[in-house]
Design a protein around this motif. Sequence first.
Motif, PDB file in Angstrom:
ATOM      1  N   VAL A  99       0.829  -1.202   0.000  1.00 30.58           N
ATOM      2  CA  VAL A  99       0.000   0.000   0.000  1.00 30.58           C
ATOM      3  C   VAL A  99       0.869   1.259   0.000  1.00 30.58           C
ATOM      4  O   VAL A  99       1.918   1.303   0.631  1.00 30.58           O
ATOM      5  CB  VAL A  99      -0.963   0.009   1.212  1.00 30.58           C
ATOM      6  CG1 VAL A  99      -0.207   0.078   2.539  1.00 30.58           C
ATOM      7  CG2 VAL A  99      -1.940   1.177   1.114  1.00 30.58           C
ATOM      8  N   PHE A 100       0.415   2.253  -0.751  1.00 35.09           N
ATOM      9  CA  PHE A 100       0.983   3.601  -0.606  1.00 35.09           C
ATOM     10  C   PHE A 100      -0.142   4.588  -0.864  1.00 35.09           C
ATOM     11  O   PHE A 100      -1.200   4.234  -1.389  1.00 35.09           O
ATOM     12  CB  PHE A 100       2.177   3.812  -1.549  1.00 35.09           C
ATOM     13  CG  PHE A 100       1.811   3.856  -2.996  1.00 35.09           C
ATOM     14  CD1 PHE A 100       1.356   5.020  -3.584  1.00 35.09           C
ATOM     15  CD2 PHE A 100       1.911   2.711  -3.782  1.00 35.09           C
ATOM     16  CE1 PHE A 100       1.001   5.054  -4.919  1.00 35.09           C
ATOM     17  CE2 PHE A 100       1.564   2.741  -5.119  1.00 35.09           C
ATOM     18  CZ  PHE A 100       1.104   3.911  -5.691  1.00 35.09           C
ATOM     19  N   ARG A 102       0.332   8.328  -2.045  1.00 32.44           N
ATOM     20  CA  ARG A 102       0.572   9.125  -3.258  1.00 32.44           C
ATOM     21  C   ARG A 102       1.835   8.672  -3.981  1.00 32.44           C
ATOM     22  O   ARG A 102       2.076   9.055  -5.113  1.00 32.44           O
ATOM     23  CB  ARG A 102       0.657  10.622  -2.921  1.00 32.44           C
ATOM     24  CG  ARG A 102      -0.621  11.152  -2.286  1.00 32.44           C
ATOM     25  CD  ARG A 102      -1.273  12.334  -2.956  1.00 32.44           C
ATOM     26  NE  ARG A 102      -0.485  13.074  -3.862  1.00 32.44           N
ATOM     27  CZ  ARG A 102      -0.889  13.434  -5.103  1.00 32.44           C
ATOM     28  NH1 ARG A 102      -2.070  13.071  -5.549  1.00 32.44           N
ATOM     29  NH2 ARG A 102      -0.107  14.158  -5.878  1.00 32.44           N
ATOM     30  N   ASN A 105       7.335   9.254  -2.228  1.00 36.56           N
ATOM     31  CA  ASN A 105       8.460   9.182  -1.281  1.00 36.56           C
ATOM     32  C   ASN A 105       9.761   8.895  -2.041  1.00 36.56           C
ATOM     33  O   ASN A 105      10.380   7.851  -1.914  1.00 36.56           O
ATOM     34  CB  ASN A 105       8.208   8.202  -0.135  1.00 36.56           C
ATOM     35  CG  ASN A 105       8.043   6.790  -0.597  1.00 36.56           C
ATOM     36  OD1 ASN A 105       7.734   6.563  -1.761  1.00 36.56           O
ATOM     37  ND2 ASN A 105       8.263   5.843   0.279  1.00 36.56           N
ATOM     38  N   LEU A 123      -3.580   4.334  -3.294  1.00 38.11           N
ATOM     39  CA  LEU A 123      -4.755   4.983  -2.690  1.00 38.11           C
ATOM     40  C   LEU A 123      -4.916   6.444  -3.122  1.00 38.11           C
ATOM     41  O   LEU A 123      -5.631   7.201  -2.484  1.00 38.11           O
ATOM     42  CB  LEU A 123      -4.667   4.898  -1.158  1.00 38.11           C
ATOM     43  CG  LEU A 123      -4.505   3.490  -0.563  1.00 38.11           C
ATOM     44  CD1 LEU A 123      -4.637   3.551   0.959  1.00 38.11           C
ATOM     45  CD2 LEU A 123      -5.534   2.513  -1.124  1.00 38.11           C
ATOM     46  N   PRO A 143      -6.140   9.056   2.439  1.00 38.50           N
ATOM     47  CA  PRO A 143      -4.744   8.894   2.015  1.00 38.50           C
ATOM     48  C   PRO A 143      -4.325   9.719   0.793  1.00 38.50           C
ATOM     49  O   PRO A 143      -3.186  10.173   0.709  1.00 38.50           O
ATOM     50  CB  PRO A 143      -4.630   7.402   1.688  1.00 38.50           C
ATOM     51  CG  PRO A 143      -5.737   6.750   2.454  1.00 38.50           C
ATOM     52  CD  PRO A 143      -6.830   7.749   2.553  1.00 38.50           C
ATOM     53  N   SER A 172       1.563  12.750   0.230  1.00 39.06           N
ATOM     54  CA  SER A 172       0.324  12.577   0.979  1.00 39.06           C
ATOM     55  C   SER A 172       0.513  13.017   2.435  1.00 39.06           C
ATOM     56  O   SER A 172       1.510  12.659   3.071  1.00 39.06           O
ATOM     57  CB  SER A 172      -0.058  11.099   0.930  1.00 39.06           C
ATOM     58  OG  SER A 172      -0.789  10.720   2.069  1.00 39.06           O
ATOM     59  N   GLY A 175       0.304   9.704   4.264  1.00 36.02           N
ATOM     60  CA  GLY A 175       1.446   8.821   3.975  1.00 36.02           C
ATOM     61  C   GLY A 175       2.727   9.346   4.599  1.00 36.02           C
ATOM     62  O   GLY A 175       3.503   8.598   5.191  1.00 36.02           O
ATOM     63  N   GLY A 241      -1.308  -2.744   8.735  1.00 36.76           N
ATOM     64  CA  GLY A 241      -2.633  -2.287   8.338  1.00 36.76           C
ATOM     65  C   GLY A 241      -2.561  -1.203   7.286  1.00 36.76           C
ATOM     66  O   GLY A 241      -1.487  -0.658   7.003  1.00 36.76           O
ATOM     67  N   ILE A 242      -3.734  -0.917   6.713  1.00 38.65           N
ATOM     68  CA  ILE A 242      -3.855   0.117   5.685  1.00 38.65           C
ATOM     69  C   ILE A 242      -4.572   1.292   6.332  1.00 38.65           C
ATOM     70  O   ILE A 242      -5.742   1.162   6.721  1.00 38.65           O
ATOM     71  CB  ILE A 242      -4.678  -0.421   4.502  1.00 38.65           C
ATOM     72  CG1 ILE A 242      -3.935  -1.601   3.872  1.00 38.65           C
ATOM     73  CG2 ILE A 242      -4.979   0.666   3.484  1.00 38.65           C
ATOM     74  CD1 ILE A 242      -4.829  -2.497   3.062  1.00 38.65           C
TER      75      ILE A 242
HETATM   76  P1  ADP Z   1       4.188  10.166   0.012  1.00 37.54           P
HETATM   77  O1  ADP Z   1       3.494  10.166  -1.309  1.00 37.54           O
HETATM   78  O2  ADP Z   1       3.567  11.034   1.023  1.00 37.54           O
HETATM   79  O3  ADP Z   1       5.649  10.421  -0.077  1.00 37.54           O
HETATM   80  P2  ADP Z   1       3.719   7.366  -0.044  1.00 37.54           P
HETATM   81  O4  ADP Z   1       2.326   7.334  -0.417  1.00 37.54           O
HETATM   82  O5  ADP Z   1       4.748   7.112  -1.100  1.00 37.54           O
HETATM   83  O6  ADP Z   1       4.055   8.726   0.658  1.00 37.54           O
HETATM   84  O7  ADP Z   1       3.955   6.354   1.136  1.00 37.54           O
HETATM   85  C1  ADP Z   1       5.229   6.045   1.618  1.00 37.54           C
HETATM   86  C2  ADP Z   1       5.176   4.732   2.363  1.00 37.54           C
HETATM   87  O8  ADP Z   1       4.349   4.907   3.519  1.00 37.54           O
HETATM   88  C3  ADP Z   1       4.520   3.605   1.598  1.00 37.54           C
HETATM   89  O9  ADP Z   1       5.461   2.920   0.786  1.00 37.54           O
HETATM   90  C4  ADP Z   1       3.975   2.744   2.717  1.00 37.54           C
HETATM   91  O10 ADP Z   1       4.988   1.908   3.259  1.00 37.54           O
HETATM   92  C5  ADP Z   1       3.576   3.768   3.768  1.00 37.54           C
HETATM   93  N1  ADP Z   1       2.148   4.146   3.612  1.00 37.54           N
HETATM   94  C6  ADP Z   1       1.681   5.126   2.815  1.00 37.54           C
HETATM   95  N2  ADP Z   1       0.363   5.209   2.883  1.00 37.54           N
HETATM   96  C7  ADP Z   1      -0.054   4.267   3.746  1.00 37.54           C
HETATM   97  C8  ADP Z   1      -1.328   3.871   4.238  1.00 37.54           C
HETATM   98  N3  ADP Z   1      -2.435   4.478   3.832  1.00 37.54           N
HETATM   99  N4  ADP Z   1      -1.377   2.852   5.120  1.00 37.54           N
HETATM  100  C9  ADP Z   1      -0.244   2.249   5.547  1.00 37.54           C
HETATM  101  N5  ADP Z   1       0.988   2.581   5.116  1.00 37.54           N
HETATM  102  C10 ADP Z   1       1.102   3.580   4.231  1.00 37.54           C
END
Ligand code: ADP
Length: 549
Positions: A99-100, A102, A105, A123, A143, A172, A175, A241-242
């Motif tokens: 799960v991610f 946006r 990262n 998501l 998310p 996100s 996130g 978890g998500i």
């Molecule tokens: P951003 O876009 O804010 O940089 P990401 O969406 O790439 O962040 O998320 C980075 C990491 O955080 C993901 O690879 C995952 O391990 C964790 N993560 C992100 N969103 C979730 C979520 N909704 N539930 C659980 N873990 C998450």
Amino acid sequence: DGQPTRENENSRVLPAGIDSDTFDKAFDAVALVIGEENVSRTHEYGGLEGPQGEKWYGDHYEMRGAGRNTPSGAFRPKTVEEIQHIMKIANEYNLPLWVFSRGKNLGYGCTSGVEKGTVMLDLNRMKKIIEVNEEYAYAIVEPGVSFFDLHDYIKEPKIKLWISCPALGWGSVLGNTTERGFGYTQYGEHSQAQCGMEVVLPNGEIIRSGMGAMENSDMWALFKGGYGPSIDGLFFQSNLGIVTKMGIHLQPAPRHFVDCEVSVPNEEDLLALTSTIARLERSGVIQNHASISNSYRQTIFAGPDTWGPLFPYWAARKAVPYAVLNDIREAKGWGFWKAEFALYGSQHVCDAAWREAKEAFEVIPGVKFNATPQSESTLGGPLVPSEMIKGAIPHSGLPVLDPLELMKIRGKGGAHTCFSPLFPPNSRQLHQWYLRSKALVEEAGIDYFSDFHVYGRYVIAIIVLIYGPEDGPRIDKLYKDLMEDAAKESVSEYRTHIDYMDDIAGHYNWNDGAQRRFLQAVKDLTDPRGVLNQGKSGLWNAGKRKTTR
Ligand code: ADP
């Protein structure tokens, strides 16, 4: 449309142990729930735009090459119910998901999992801002809500709140917070500002943490604790978890704001600077965290006009010598280190705090100060970040994308990762590590870009490693050297790239890794088939663990 056909099936990436037919059946089942348009049966299309405009799923900054993290496809659900259905299907077919929110990262893995062939659970379509409460200064978000989205939502009706945003605004809110990311306002420690979560467990059940555990409570985003053991921490940097909703505390817009800079002349002044900042933060004189730039970072942030003498070294894939940086620094009248932070409140409060802070820093010989105040009275209304003078660092929480350009300085297709160990603010260990890591980075032909973040009780000493398209293997070796060097001193990181998650987890080894064994037991219990984010933070299901894990 990029979907694989039977002819190019051989080039298909599949999760380990899943054949093509089973994969298709699982994807057909998910497509019935979320629509074929929200399914990618290959990693090659359907993602949000990456750093160079690319729309595929994967690690846009892959260091080791050979597609070691290439995903097999992606699902883009829009609702919590759809996620629950997907989890049921994943369990039925043993389909591994990652799960991610946006996927922005950069430097930590982007839209890929630890294992090749993992299916991305993307998501980014879940974009509801469920509530923004001005009186109590919080938001509840889904998310897919980016820092830009939350900022824009607040901007139009001039809600008097400031969000806290990391260096890039397209990630996100949720996130970034689950990753223990940070921004630069008073509420910049995002994991501390989090209050209340909704989580879909790997078996599809939903839970709410803290006060959310009580039916119809108005307190979900107000009181973090709830009753009994708290579970929020289990979902940070986690695969348990998500997270589908999160409460986050925001900062009431101040009436007066001052961007502050403190420069010190000598390389040896580092500890005097970190320890003084930390003391001022512990006592509340400085209310946000300070970030510290070395000469190299100051040169980069000064913009392309200052980069002339640097180009030949970048072209030769070498580190810029300190003699060159010293010349620039002397010509500009900069210190070796520059700390930046902000003051917030009324003019009285800020003036008094700035006087107090200057008095504390003045014991460092040669210290220089610079302050840029902005006030309601001069702006003729509430301090709205988008209407204020933009500083180099988003101390007002204004989301930007400008620093993304800096990643291209060593060539188009350039990338970065971060090495980010933790130290007490006033420790010889920090200074000694700085000197050792500087030598290692220089030896690798990479520039030392310091982005040290100072809090009241800790420093996250981030080295931003910016590299060109051919430098991946070099960076991989350097990263391993940095990890090994730090670990010898019982020093490790707060966060890392997907390639190093096992290594870093191995450093958290007290009592023969008792904490990890506890977390593994929880993982085995709550995700017996190991369908969610296998390998995240070094956590694997039984049967997947190597003996060294
Ligand atoms: P951003 O876009 O804010 O940089 P990401 O969406 O790439 O962040 O998320 C980075 C990491 O955080 C993901 O690879 C995952 O391990 C964790 N993560 C992100 N969103 C979730 C979520 N909704 N539930 C659980 N873990 C998450």
